[in-house]
Structure formats: structure tokens, C-alpha cells
Design a protein around this motif. Structure first.
Motif, PDB file in Angstrom:
ATOM      1  N   ILE A  68       0.891  -1.110   0.097  1.00  0.00           N
ATOM      2  CA  ILE A  68       0.126  -0.120   0.152  1.00  0.00           C
ATOM      3  C   ILE A  68       0.783   1.452  -0.063  1.00  0.00           C
ATOM      4  CG2 ILE A  68      -1.593   1.311   1.424  1.00  0.00           C
ATOM      5  CD1 ILE A  68      -2.765  -1.377   2.249  1.00  0.00           C
ATOM      6  N   SER A  69       2.041   1.154   0.742  1.00  0.00           N
ATOM      7  CA  SER A  69       2.800   2.506   1.190  1.00  0.00           C
ATOM      8  C   SER A  69       3.602   2.705  -0.307  1.00  0.00           C
ATOM      9  CB  SER A  69       3.856   2.206   1.972  1.00  0.00           C
ATOM     10  OG  SER A  69       4.707   3.169   2.084  1.00  0.00           O
ATOM     11  N   ALA A  70       3.818   1.651  -1.137  1.00  0.00           N
ATOM     12  CA  ALA A  70       4.454   1.862  -2.514  1.00  0.00           C
ATOM     13  C   ALA A  70       3.651   2.368  -3.498  1.00  0.00           C
ATOM     14  CB  ALA A  70       5.115   0.451  -3.040  1.00  0.00           C
ATOM     15  N   LYS A  71       2.345   1.950  -3.433  1.00  0.00           N
ATOM     16  CA  LYS A  71       1.325   2.425  -4.131  1.00  0.00           C
ATOM     17  C   LYS A  71       1.053   3.914  -4.173  1.00  0.00           C
ATOM     18  CE  LYS A  71      -0.334  -1.370  -6.488  1.00  0.00           C
ATOM     19  NZ  LYS A  71      -0.302  -1.521  -7.934  1.00  0.00           N
ATOM     20  N   ALA A  72       1.158   4.308  -2.615  1.00  0.00           N
ATOM     21  CA  ALA A  72       0.758   5.741  -2.411  1.00  0.00           C
ATOM     22  C   ALA A  72       1.875   6.684  -3.033  1.00  0.00           C
ATOM     23  CB  ALA A  72       0.458   5.651  -0.762  1.00  0.00           C
ATOM     24  N   ASP A  73       3.176   6.276  -2.905  1.00  0.00           N
ATOM     25  CA  ASP A  73       4.232   7.096  -3.281  1.00  0.00           C
ATOM     26  C   ASP A  73       4.176   7.056  -4.709  1.00  0.00           C
ATOM     27  OD1 ASP A  73       5.284   7.256  -0.843  1.00  0.00           O
ATOM     28  OD2 ASP A  73       6.590   5.512  -0.755  1.00  0.00           O
ATOM     29  N   GLU A  74       3.798   6.241  -5.533  1.00  0.00           N
ATOM     30  CA  GLU A  74       3.738   6.225  -7.079  1.00  0.00           C
ATOM     31  C   GLU A  74       2.500   7.306  -7.201  1.00  0.00           C
ATOM     32  OE1 GLU A  74       2.964   3.314 -10.788  1.00  0.00           O
ATOM     33  OE2 GLU A  74       3.248   2.382  -8.639  1.00  0.00           O
ATOM     34  N   ALA A  75       1.401   7.372  -6.551  1.00  0.00           N
ATOM     35  CA  ALA A  75       0.369   8.113  -7.004  1.00  0.00           C
ATOM     36  C   ALA A  75       0.809   9.497  -6.722  1.00  0.00           C
ATOM     37  CB  ALA A  75      -0.701   7.613  -6.168  1.00  0.00           C
ATOM     38  N   LEU A  76       1.363  10.178  -5.487  1.00  0.00           N
ATOM     39  CA  LEU A  76       1.999  11.119  -5.304  1.00  0.00           C
ATOM     40  C   LEU A  76       2.805  11.913  -6.368  1.00  0.00           C
ATOM     41  CD1 LEU A  76       2.368  10.895  -1.262  1.00  0.00           C
ATOM     42  CD2 LEU A  76       0.633  12.414  -2.616  1.00  0.00           C
ATOM     43  N   LYS A  77       3.740  10.968  -6.799  1.00  0.00           N
ATOM     44  CA  LYS A  77       4.754  11.172  -8.004  1.00  0.00           C
ATOM     45  C   LYS A  77       4.093  11.536  -9.071  1.00  0.00           C
ATOM     46  CE  LYS A  77       8.935   9.779  -9.972  1.00  0.00           C
ATOM     47  NZ  LYS A  77       9.767   8.649 -10.125  1.00  0.00           N
ATOM     48  N   LYS A  78       2.786  10.945  -9.588  1.00  0.00           N
ATOM     49  CA  LYS A  78       2.400  11.121 -10.663  1.00  0.00           C
ATOM     50  C   LYS A  78       1.413  12.377 -10.652  1.00  0.00           C
ATOM     51  CE  LYS A  78       1.518   6.117 -12.206  1.00  0.00           C
ATOM     52  NZ  LYS A  78       0.653   5.234 -12.573  1.00  0.00           N
ATOM     53  N   ILE A  79       0.949  12.790  -9.274  1.00  0.00           N
ATOM     54  CA  ILE A  79       0.109  13.918  -9.200  1.00  0.00           C
ATOM     55  C   ILE A  79       1.144  15.141  -9.392  1.00  0.00           C
ATOM     56  CG2 ILE A  79      -1.023  15.342  -7.375  1.00  0.00           C
ATOM     57  CD1 ILE A  79      -2.021  12.706  -6.350  1.00  0.00           C
ATOM     58  N   GLU A  80       2.429  15.178  -8.838  1.00  0.00           N
ATOM     59  CA  GLU A  80       3.190  16.253  -8.999  1.00  0.00           C
ATOM     60  C   GLU A  80       3.582  16.347 -10.417  1.00  0.00           C
ATOM     61  OE1 GLU A  80       6.600  15.292  -6.289  1.00  0.00           O
ATOM     62  OE2 GLU A  80       5.313  15.668  -4.545  1.00  0.00           O
ATOM     63  N   GLU A  81       3.847  15.438 -11.026  1.00  0.00           N
ATOM     64  CA  GLU A  81       4.351  15.354 -12.361  1.00  0.00           C
ATOM     65  C   GLU A  81       3.114  16.273 -13.103  1.00  0.00           C
ATOM     66  OE1 GLU A  81       5.196  11.603 -13.681  1.00  0.00           O
ATOM     67  OE2 GLU A  81       7.187  11.764 -12.570  1.00  0.00           O
ATOM     68  N   SER A  82       1.924  15.896 -12.989  1.00  0.00           N
ATOM     69  CA  SER A  82       0.759  16.348 -13.757  1.00  0.00           C
ATOM     70  C   SER A  82       0.657  17.744 -13.404  1.00  0.00           C
ATOM     71  CB  SER A  82      -0.358  15.404 -13.294  1.00  0.00           C
ATOM     72  OG  SER A  82      -1.851  16.017 -13.915  1.00  0.00           O
ATOM     73  N   THR A  83       0.749  18.220 -12.209  1.00  0.00           N
ATOM     74  CA  THR A  83       0.715  19.302 -11.917  1.00  0.00           C
ATOM     75  C   THR A  83       1.601  20.554 -12.619  1.00  0.00           C
ATOM     76  OG1 THR A  83      -0.112  18.746  -9.590  1.00  0.00           O
ATOM     77  CG2 THR A  83       0.609  21.265  -9.824  1.00  0.00           C
ATOM     78  N   THR A  84       2.841  20.174 -12.714  1.00  0.00           N
ATOM     79  CA  THR A  84       3.999  20.729 -13.224  1.00  0.00           C
ATOM     80  C   THR A  84       3.565  20.969 -14.676  1.00  0.00           C
ATOM     81  OG1 THR A  84       5.509  19.788 -11.784  1.00  0.00           O
ATOM     82  CG2 THR A  84       6.462  20.908 -13.687  1.00  0.00           C
ATOM     83  N   ALA A  85       3.200  20.089 -15.519  1.00  0.00           N
ATOM     84  CA  ALA A  85       2.952  19.914 -16.694  1.00  0.00           C
ATOM     85  C   ALA A  85       1.756  20.957 -16.887  1.00  0.00           C
ATOM     86  CB  ALA A  85       2.421  18.634 -17.430  1.00  0.00           C
ATOM     87  N   ASN A  86       0.823  21.001 -16.228  1.00  0.00           N
ATOM     88  CA  ASN A  86      -0.122  21.791 -16.478  1.00  0.00           C
ATOM     89  C   ASN A  86       0.089  23.453 -16.325  1.00  0.00           C
ATOM     90  OD1 ASN A  86      -2.115  19.919 -16.958  1.00  0.00           O
ATOM     91  ND2 ASN A  86      -2.904  19.732 -14.645  1.00  0.00           N
ATOM     92  N   LYS A  87       0.974  23.592 -15.505  1.00  0.00           N
ATOM     93  CA  LYS A  87       1.427  24.901 -15.393  1.00  0.00           C
ATOM     94  C   LYS A  87       2.135  25.310 -16.436  1.00  0.00           C
ATOM     95  CE  LYS A  87       1.718  24.933 -10.190  1.00  0.00           C
ATOM     96  NZ  LYS A  87       2.654  25.059  -9.032  1.00  0.00           N
ATOM     97  N   GLU A  88       3.140  24.551 -16.977  1.00  0.00           N
ATOM     98  CA  GLU A  88       3.868  24.772 -18.050  1.00  0.00           C
ATOM     99  C   GLU A  88       2.937  25.158 -19.405  1.00  0.00           C
ATOM    100  OE1 GLU A  88       6.467  21.783 -18.818  1.00  0.00           O
ATOM    101  OE2 GLU A  88       7.960  22.595 -17.085  1.00  0.00           O
TER     102      GLU A  88
END
Length: 471
Positions: free
Chosen positions: A437-457
Motif C-alpha cells: 500500500i505504501s509503495a502504491k501511495a508514493d507512486e500516486a503522489l509522484k504522478k500527481i506532482e508530474e501532472s501539476t507541473t505539466a499543467n502549469k507549463e
């Protein structure tokens, strides 16, 4: 006193009538015998000639190697008698039916000719010897006679009237030489057969005057059939003898009387052998005795070979008197033996009663002793049985208690082990699930951060290009 069967109340003339009827049957047999022999010989030769022609055999071909059993299919009704799977007719390897037929192509075809020639399709194969069909025509004739009593006769002279008369009735070819319809029940030859039966089976060797007259008439009608016998010399000579016998003018041969008596004696002996009823058997024995006495009486008449009717009467009267004397002596002997037997029975009965009383008292004592012993034995066995049951019950209870305690302990231990294993397994699976479960959570946070940065650009680039963005 004479027996009721041959009581003096019955006239001796009835016995003489029976003798006359027997002689009438004998003379009629002599009248038709040559007629039957000629027809059977012609049939035999015709069969052999037809078989040779139809099978391409040289004329005169014969066979003497097949026995009757070889040509009769097994089983055949009224011939084969199978017991325990074995036929009493086809009894060994040499007497088995030959499906392939006679090696010479004669005997099986001859059997078929006989079968087809029989009025009722039921030849008496037990009478005949098929190995002699080609050489002795009388073996062929025996197929048309009654099924019993003719196996050992080898020629017409040794065959009685019933046998010869039956050939005429059963062999279809005789119809061409007889005017009366042989297929009808009451034809003249059937009536002749009844005369022969009346003589052979007379229970008292007697015949009424009216019956004798009728039987003479029946036999004369038989010998007078217009198609052939009325002009046949042998038949007409026999008819003349019948008339003379009926009118008491015939000179009788002693051998003729013996033949009549011997013929009937043979029938009586056969009856004695097969009769089950003791009274009937005794009656037949008495009949046989009268025949024997009559034969002796005829023999005593000097040495001459011919008798007049008056001499015959004398011989028959002597026979009846001898029988009555013999019967009186027999009855006296039987009565004496009966008195002795009665006395012996009485003595045996008294001894038997005394013996039964002694045996009864002894039996009662033995029963009482046996009963006492039996009761004591049953009591001991009952006590022993109760003790054995109690011991077995105690042992059973103890054994059950030990087994129950052992079972409880084993169950508790098994539950404890199973519980420890279950907890350990659950702990391991929980830790593995948490890590996953912990590994899945870390992976999900990483994807969210990547998606936010792309939207801003993306938004920045669109403003730079002068495009409006409405939120």
C-alpha cells in the motif's frame, strides 16, 4: 369256490366265443398278409429305383452302413428322449445323426420316401433297422406299424394281425386297392383293428354271442372289399374259414389255437410288466394262468394236429375245470396262510405292546434325567454368561474413558498449534499488504506532482501566445 372272474355262473360258452374270435382274427391275418407283403415289396423297389434315378446313381445301388439313428434328426418327437442333455436314442458316437446324409445317397432319401408315404407323417422309426431297408422289405413295413412291440419281428409270419392291418391303414398307397375310405375313422380296417383289440384285451377271456356275431361280420366285410380283396384267393380262403368257424364246421389246427393263445399271452405279459395297479396286475396274472392251462389241455388231446369243434369244446371245458380246481386249492392255501399270518400278527402285536410299555417307561426316565441335567447345565451357563458380561462391560467402560481423555488432549494440542500458525500467517500477510500500500501511495503522489507541473507549463505557454483562458 372259484374266483369271481371265472365263476361257474358264467357259461363256458363265453370263453369258447373268445377262442373263436381269436381264431377269426388269425385267419383274417392270413388272408391279408400276402396282399400287404406284395405292396410293401413294390414300394421298396420303387423307392430304390427313384433314388438312383434322381441322384444319378447306378441302377441297383444300395446301402447297409447307415443305422436308423443316422437318418433321424435329433431331437425328434416321440423318438428322442433326452435326459441330462443326452439322447437315449442317439446314444453314442456311432448312432449320431449324419447331417451330411448317407455316404451312398440312399438312406436319407429312403427315409424321406417313407415319411411322405405315411398317412399321418409319423413312421415308427424305433421299430425298424435302416441298415436293412434295401435288403428286407419287412423292415420298411415296420415303419407303418404301431410304435411298440414290433422291433424284433423280422417277417410277416411273425407279425400279428394288428401289425399287418396297421400297415394297410397307415401306408397311403393302399387306398388305390381299397374301396372304403381309409382316412375315415370307421373304415373296414379300423373296425378290424377293434376286433383284434377286443380279443387281446378281454379282461376275462370271454365274449358274448352278440359280440362274436358282430366281429365275424366285421372281419368278413374286410375280406370282401370289392376293389381287390374280393377277388384275391388268400382273402377268400380266409373268408371261407370264418364262415365255417361261425357255423361250427371248421376243422381247427392245434397250432392255430396255440398261436391265438400265445399272441394274447404276449399282450398279457406286457400288461403285467407295465401295470401299476396291483389288483389289475393280479387279474392279468389269472388271465395268463388260464391261457397256460388251456394250452396244456389242447396239448393233451392225443397226438393229432387237427381238432373238431367238439374236441375244442372238450379241451376248453377241461381248461375251465382245471382252473376252478386250481383256484379252489389256491384259495384254500391263501386262507390257511391268512389264518397263520393272523395268528402271527396277534402274537407280534402282544409282544409289541409289552415292548412298547418297557421302552416307554425307560424313555420317560431318560427324559427326566436329561431334563434335570439340562436345567443344571443351563443355570451354570447362565451364571457364567452374566459374569462374562459384567467383566466385559467394566473393561469396555475403562477403555472408553482412556480413549476419551487421550482424544481431548490431542484435540487441544491440535487447536493450539493451528492457532499459532494462523496468527503468524496473518502477521506476515499484514506486513506485506502495508508495504504494498505504501509503495502504491508514493507512486500516486509522484504522478500527481508530474501532472501539476505539466499543467502549469501549458498555461504559461498559452498566455505567452495571447490565448485567453477562462476559468
Amino acid at each position: 369256490m372259484a374266483t369271481p372272474m371265472y365263476s361257474s355262473k358264467l357259461s363256458g360258452s363265453k370263453f369258447k366265443n373268445w377262442i373263436k374270435a381269436g381264431l377269426g382274427v388269425l385267419y383274417t391275418k392270413e388272408g391279408i398278409e400276402p396282399f400287404v407283403c406284395d405292396e410293401i415289396e413294390q414300394f421298396q423297389q420303387k423307392c430304390l429305383n427313384d433314388i438312383c434315378i434322381n441322384n444319378g446313381l447306378p441302377a441297383g445301388t444300395t446301402c447297409s452302413g447307415c443305422c436308423t439313428e443316422n437318418v433321424i434328426v435329433c431331437p425328434t418327437n416321440r423318438i428322442c428322449n433326452a435326459k441330462r442333455g443326452k439322447c437315449s436314442f442317439h446314444r453314442n458316437s456311432a448312432t449320431q445323426y449324419l447331417p451330411s446324409g448317407c455316404p451312398n445317397k440312399i438312406c436319407h432319401n429312403f427315409k424321406n420316401e417313407i415319411q411322405n408315404a405315411h398317412r399321418f407323417c409319423g413312421p415308427s422309426y424305433k421299430n425298424t433297422d435302416a441298415s436293412q431297408w434295401c435288403s428286407n422289405a419287412w423292415e420298411v413295413a415296420k415303419c407303418f406299424m404301431p410304435p411298440d412291440g414290433y422291433k424284433d419281428v423280422t417277417n410277416a409270419a411273425k407279425t400279428d394281425f394288428n401289425g399287418i392291418n396297421s400297415v394297410i391303414i397307415n401306408f397311403k398307397a393302399f387306398q388305390s386297392k381299397v374301396k372304403d375310405d381309409l382316412s375315415k375313422k370307421f373304415n373296414i380296417f379300423e373296425q378290424g383293428r377293434e376286433v383284434g383289440r377286443a380279443v387281446r384285451h378281454s379282461p376275462q377271456l370271454e365274449m358274448e354271442d352278440t359280440d362274436l356275431h358282430k366281429y365275424f361280420t366285421d372281419l368278413q366285410n374286410l375280406l370282401s372289399d370289392p376293389t381287390y380283396l374280393s377277388a384275391n384267393t388268400d382273402a377268400q380262403n380266409a373268408k371261407t374259414k370264418l364262415l365255417q368257424l361261425q357255423n361250427d364246421t371248421l376243422i381247427i389246427g392245434k397250432d392255430d389255437i396255440r398261436n391265438v393263445l400265445d399272441d394274447v399271452a404276449k399282450a398279457v405279459q406286457d400288461k403285467i410288466r407295465t401295470e401299476i395297479d396291483e389288483q389289475k396286475k393280479e387279474a392279468e396274472k389269472t388271465k395268463l394262468e388260464l391261457i397256460s392251462i388251456t394250452n396244456a389241455s389242447v396239448k393233451r388231446i392225443e397226438s393229432q394236429e387237427i381238432l373238431s369243434i367238439s374236441q375244442l369244446d372238450k379241451a376248453l371245458d377241461s381248461a375251465i375245470n382245471d382252473l376252478e380246481k386250481h383256484t379252489k386249492a389256491s384259495l384254500k392255501k391263501v386262507q390257511s396262510e391268512a389264518d397263520i399270518a393272523k395268528k402271527q400278527i396277534g402274537e407280534c402285536a402282544d409282544k409289541g405292546v409289552s415292548k412298547l410299555n418297557v421302552e416307554a417307561d425307560t424313555g420317560v426316565k431318560q427324559i427326566e434325567i436329561s431334563a434335570d441335567k439340562g436345567v443344571s447345565k443351563l443355570k451354570v451357563e447362565a451364571d457364567t454368561g452374566v459374569k462374562q458380561i459384567e467383566i466385559s462391560a467394566d473393561k469396555g467402560v475403562s477403555k472408553l474413558k482412556v480413549e476419551a481423555d487421550t482424544g481431548v488432549k490431542q484435540i487441544e494440542k491440535q487447536i493450539e498449534i493451528s492457532a499459532d500458525k494462523g496468527v503468524s500467517k496473518l502477521k506476515v500477510e499484514a506486513e506485506a499488504g502495508a508495504t504494498k500500500i505504501s509503495a502504491k501511495a508514493d507512486e500516486a503522489l509522484k504522478k500527481i506532482e508530474e501532472s501539476t507541473t505539466a499543467n502549469k507549463e501549458d498555461k504559461y505557454n498559452k498566455l505567452k501566445e495571447g490565448k485567453c483562458i477562462f476559468v
